[in-house]
Design a protein around this motif. Sequence first.
Motif, PDB file in Angstrom:
ATOM      1  N   PHE A 380      14.397   9.995 -33.916  1.00  9.50           N
ATOM      2  CA  PHE A 380      15.740   9.640 -33.459  1.00  9.50           C
ATOM      3  C   PHE A 380      15.756   8.247 -32.824  1.00  9.50           C
ATOM      4  CE2 PHE A 380      18.967   9.552 -30.085  1.00  9.50           C
ATOM      5  CZ  PHE A 380      20.098   9.652 -30.887  1.00  9.50           C
ATOM      6  N   GLU A 381      14.754   7.936 -32.011  1.00 12.98           N
ATOM      7  CA  GLU A 381      14.708   6.613 -31.387  1.00 12.98           C
ATOM      8  C   GLU A 381      14.618   5.521 -32.450  1.00 12.98           C
ATOM      9  OE1 GLU A 381      11.892   3.871 -28.483  1.00 12.98           O
ATOM     10  OE2 GLU A 381      11.638   6.032 -28.444  1.00 12.98           O
ATOM     11  N   LEU A 382      13.784   5.756 -33.470  1.00  7.11           N
ATOM     12  CA  LEU A 382      13.654   4.756 -34.536  1.00  7.11           C
ATOM     13  C   LEU A 382      14.968   4.594 -35.296  1.00  7.11           C
ATOM     14  CD1 LEU A 382      10.125   5.784 -35.894  1.00  7.11           C
ATOM     15  CD2 LEU A 382      10.670   3.737 -34.564  1.00  7.11           C
ATOM     16  N   MET A 383      15.672   5.707 -35.510  1.00 11.69           N
ATOM     17  CA  MET A 383      16.948   5.649 -36.215  1.00 11.69           C
ATOM     18  C   MET A 383      17.964   4.822 -35.416  1.00 11.69           C
ATOM     19  SD  MET A 383      19.518   8.700 -37.315  1.00 11.69           S
ATOM     20  CE  MET A 383      20.302   8.680 -35.717  1.00 11.69           C
ATOM     21  N   MET A 384      17.984   4.996 -34.079  1.00  4.23           N
ATOM     22  CA  MET A 384      18.902   4.210 -33.238  1.00  4.23           C
ATOM     23  C   MET A 384      18.577   2.725 -33.324  1.00  4.23           C
ATOM     24  SD  MET A 384      20.107   5.983 -29.699  1.00  4.23           S
ATOM     25  CE  MET A 384      18.513   6.187 -28.960  1.00  4.23           C
ATOM     26  N   LYS A 385      17.296   2.408 -33.300  1.00  5.48           N
ATOM     27  CA  LYS A 385      16.903   0.998 -33.349  1.00  5.48           C
ATOM     28  C   LYS A 385      17.298   0.367 -34.684  1.00  5.48           C
ATOM     29  CE  LYS A 385      13.159   0.978 -29.954  1.00  5.48           C
ATOM     30  NZ  LYS A 385      11.729   0.827 -29.691  1.00  5.48           N
ATOM     31  N   LYS A 386      17.187   1.138 -35.750  1.00  6.05           N
ATOM     32  CA  LYS A 386      17.584   0.613 -37.067  1.00  6.05           C
ATOM     33  C   LYS A 386      19.087   0.363 -37.106  1.00  6.05           C
ATOM     34  CE  LYS A 386      13.755   2.796 -39.555  1.00  6.05           C
ATOM     35  NZ  LYS A 386      13.321   3.945 -40.389  1.00  6.05           N
ATOM     36  N   ALA A 387      19.857   1.294 -36.506  1.00  2.00           N
ATOM     37  CA  ALA A 387      21.313   1.136 -36.493  1.00  2.00           C
ATOM     38  C   ALA A 387      21.734  -0.091 -35.680  1.00  2.00           C
ATOM     39  CB  ALA A 387      21.967   2.395 -35.921  1.00  2.00           C
ATOM     40  N   LEU A 388      20.971  -0.380 -34.638  1.00  2.00           N
ATOM     41  CA  LEU A 388      21.294  -1.523 -33.762  1.00  2.00           C
ATOM     42  C   LEU A 388      20.693  -2.835 -34.256  1.00  2.00           C
ATOM     43  CD1 LEU A 388      20.725   0.278 -30.356  1.00  2.00           C
ATOM     44  CD2 LEU A 388      22.888  -0.703 -31.111  1.00  2.00           C
ATOM     45  N   GLY A 389      19.857  -2.756 -35.283  1.00  2.00           N
ATOM     46  CA  GLY A 389      19.214  -3.963 -35.816  1.00  2.00           C
ATOM     47  C   GLY A 389      18.067  -4.454 -34.955  1.00  2.00           C
ATOM     48  N   THR A 390      17.531  -3.565 -34.077  1.00  2.00           N
ATOM     49  CA  THR A 390      16.410  -3.970 -33.204  1.00  2.00           C
ATOM     50  C   THR A 390      15.073  -3.383 -33.669  1.00  2.00           C
ATOM     51  OG1 THR A 390      16.827  -2.081 -31.730  1.00  2.00           O
ATOM     52  CG2 THR A 390      17.932  -4.166 -31.195  1.00  2.00           C
ATOM     53  N   HIS A 391      15.087  -2.732 -34.823  1.00  2.00           N
ATOM     54  CA  HIS A 391      13.859  -2.140 -35.341  1.00  2.00           C
ATOM     55  C   HIS A 391      12.956  -3.228 -35.929  1.00  2.00           C
ATOM     56  CE1 HIS A 391      11.363  -0.178 -38.482  1.00  2.00           C
ATOM     57  NE2 HIS A 391      11.248   0.759 -37.560  1.00  2.00           N
ATOM     58  N   LYS A 392      11.723  -3.249 -35.483  1.00  2.00           N
ATOM     59  CA  LYS A 392      10.764  -4.230 -35.981  1.00  2.00           C
ATOM     60  C   LYS A 392       9.927  -3.597 -37.085  1.00  2.00           C
ATOM     61  CE  LYS A 392       6.931  -7.172 -34.386  1.00  2.00           C
ATOM     62  NZ  LYS A 392       6.123  -7.590 -33.205  1.00  2.00           N
ATOM     63  N   LYS A 393       9.787  -4.300 -38.201  1.00  2.00           N
ATOM     64  CA  LYS A 393       9.040  -3.770 -39.340  1.00  2.00           C
ATOM     65  C   LYS A 393       7.587  -4.242 -39.243  1.00  2.00           C
ATOM     66  CE  LYS A 393       9.997  -2.802 -44.213  1.00  2.00           C
ATOM     67  NZ  LYS A 393      10.420  -1.424 -43.981  1.00  2.00           N
ATOM     68  N   PHE A 394       6.689  -3.349 -38.876  1.00  2.00           N
ATOM     69  CA  PHE A 394       5.278  -3.698 -38.699  1.00  2.00           C
ATOM     70  C   PHE A 394       4.507  -3.682 -40.017  1.00  2.00           C
ATOM     71  CE2 PHE A 394       6.515  -2.338 -34.483  1.00  2.00           C
ATOM     72  CZ  PHE A 394       5.852  -3.244 -33.659  1.00  2.00           C
ATOM     73  N   PHE A 395       5.005  -2.890 -40.982  1.00  2.00           N
ATOM     74  CA  PHE A 395       4.316  -2.780 -42.266  1.00  2.00           C
ATOM     75  C   PHE A 395       5.294  -2.263 -43.314  1.00  2.00           C
ATOM     76  CE2 PHE A 395       3.876   1.229 -40.060  1.00  2.00           C
ATOM     77  CZ  PHE A 395       4.165   2.165 -41.028  1.00  2.00           C
ATOM     78  N   GLN A 396       4.914  -2.432 -44.557  1.00  2.00           N
ATOM     79  CA  GLN A 396       5.725  -1.920 -45.663  1.00  2.00           C
ATOM     80  C   GLN A 396       4.809  -1.130 -46.586  1.00  2.00           C
ATOM     81  OE1 GLN A 396       7.495  -4.960 -48.109  1.00  2.00           O
ATOM     82  NE2 GLN A 396       8.244  -3.509 -49.653  1.00  2.00           N
ATOM     83  N   VAL A 397       5.194   0.107 -46.866  1.00  2.00           N
ATOM     84  CA  VAL A 397       4.436   0.903 -47.835  1.00  2.00           C
ATOM     85  C   VAL A 397       4.989   0.578 -49.220  1.00  2.00           C
ATOM     86  CG1 VAL A 397       3.769   3.206 -48.608  1.00  2.00           C
ATOM     87  CG2 VAL A 397       4.017   2.735 -46.155  1.00  2.00           C
ATOM     88  N   MET A 398       4.143  -0.069 -50.033  1.00  2.00           N
ATOM     89  CA  MET A 398       4.590  -0.482 -51.367  1.00  2.00           C
ATOM     90  C   MET A 398       4.520   0.669 -52.365  1.00  2.00           C
ATOM     91  SD  MET A 398       2.799  -4.230 -51.343  1.00  2.00           S
ATOM     92  CE  MET A 398       3.684  -4.851 -52.785  1.00  2.00           C
ATOM     93  N   GLY A 399       3.749   1.684 -52.007  1.00  2.00           N
ATOM     94  CA  GLY A 399       3.657   2.844 -52.880  1.00  2.00           C
ATOM     95  C   GLY A 399       2.481   3.725 -52.506  1.00  2.00           C
TER      96      GLY A 399
END
Length: 523
Positions: A380-399
Motif C-alpha cells: 500500500f505504501e508503494l502504491m501511494m508513492k507511485k500515485a504521488l510520483g515519489t516512487h523511486k525506481k531502483f531496478f527494472q525486471v526485464m523478464g
Amino acid sequence: MSLVKLYDTTLRDGTQAEDISFLVEDKIRIAHKLDELGVHYIEGGWPGSNPKDVAFFKDIKKEKLQQAKIAAFGSTRRAKTTPANDHNIKTLIAAEPDVITIFGKTWDFHVREALRISLEENLELINDSLVFLKQNVAEVFYDAEHFFDGYKANPEYAIKTLKAAEDAGVDCIILCDTNGGSMPYEVADIIAKVRKQIKTPLGIHTHNDGECAVANSIVAVDQGIVQVQGTINGFGERCGNANLCSIIPAIKLKLKKDCISDEQLRHLREVSNYIFELANLSPDKHLAYVGKSAFAHKGGVHVSAIQRHPETYEHIRPELVGNSTRVLVSDLSGKSNILAKAEEFQINLDSKDPVTQEILEEIKEMENRGFQFEGAEASFELMMKKALGTHKKFFQVMGFRVIDEKRTDDQKPTSEATVMIKVGGKIEHTAAEGHGPVNALDNALRKALEKFYPKLKEVKLHDYKVRVLPAGQGTASSIRVLIELGDKISRWGTVGVSDNIIDASYQALIDGIDFKLHHEDSV
C-alpha cells in the motif's frame, strides 16, 4: 497500591500445549525475558519428570536474574511412604530452586477415584509433604488442584484440604480451576467464602476451557487474591492457561493494582512476540492488548474519530503495552483512512488533493479484483508513492522464466528460475535453483540484486500465504499471495494477485524487495 505477585508457568504448563516444545537454551532465554518483564516467580518445570527439566534447574543456577525467583513444580508424596523417602519430594529439593510448588487433591471424587485412598489419608499427605518441604526450602506454595470443582461438590472437605496446607505453614495457597469450566460469578463467590476461613495468602491458577481463564483471574484479584499464575500468550494444555499478556495490563490499568512497573509494561508486546518466535509459532494478531490487530481500525468513521480523540475507539493507549494504533486500508475505507496511513508513512497528503480520491478509488478497484492491503501495508505504501510520483525506481525486471521439471515418477521435481534485471545502465542475467518455483524465483531475484544492494542479504521471508479467490473457476481461479518479510529491525507485508500463482508471488516478492530499498534509501 497493593502488590499482586505474578507467577509464570510458561516453561511447564505452557509446554504442555500441542505443538509447543522448548529446548533448554530456549527456556533459559525465556526466563531472562520474563525476569526483565518483572515477573516475580518463574516455574521452570518438574525436575523429576524429564532430563530437560533437570538440565534447566542445573543451568539456571549459572544465570544472574534481576529479581525473579525460580520455582520447581511437583506433587505431594505418594501414599504409603514418607516425604523423606519419596522420590518426587527428594528430587524437588535436590534441584535447589528458590521456591517449591506442589499440588494436591482437593476434590473428594479425585481422592477416591485417582488416588484411591481415604479422605483422611489425603489430608495427611498434603500436610506432611508441605511440613517437610518448609523444613528444607525457604518458600513453599501449594496448588489446590481442582479446587473450584471440589468446592462445588463438597465444600466442607475442600476447605479441610486448604486447612491441612495452612497448618503446614505454607506461604501461599493457590486455588486452581484445573478443568477450566468455572464461571466468574462462581469464582468470586467461592473465593469470598474461602477468605473467611483461610488466613494464608491466596493465589489463582485457571485454565481456559470455558474461555474464562483471564476473567476468572481478574475476578480473583478483585476478591483479594495476591498471586496470579498464568502463561505468556495463554499457552497451555487443551484450550490453554490464563493469558498473562491480558491479565497484567488488566491488573495494572483496570484494577489499579501494582504488579510490574510502567516501563516493564511497555515491553509486554515485545515479550509476547519473542516467546511466539521461540515456540516457532506465528503471533496471534487478534490477542487483546499485544496482538497486531488489537488497536487496528478499518471503518472510516472509526478512523476519523480516533484521529480527533483516540479514546473514542481504544480502551487504553496502545503505547502503554508496547503496541501502536494501526489504520487498515480496504474497500470500506474513507479519506480519513488514506490520510492516516499517509501520515503513518510520513507521506505528505492533503484531504483536498485529487490524488487522495484517486488512491481511494484504486484501492476499491484493486480489492474488487482480489487484492487485500490489511496484511500488506508495504504494498500500500508503494502504491501511494507511485500515485504521488515519489516512487523511486531502483531496478527494472526485464523478464524472468521459471522451469519446474519432474523427470521420473519417483523423483522430486526440480525448480530453476532465470531473471534479467537492469540497475542503472547495467544488466544482470542470472539463474538459481530452489525448493519449488517460488523459492527458485526468490533466490534468482536476490542473487541478481544483492550485487547492487548488499543490504538485501538481511531480508528473510517469514511467511507465505496463498488463497484461492472465490471465483468458482477451480484451478483457473485467481490467486492471492500474501508474504511477510523482515530484517533485523522490522517486518512488512506485501500482496500479489493473478490467475497465475508464480506471477502473484512475483508481484509480492518484488514489492517486498522494493519496500526494503525505499526504507534503506530514506535512512
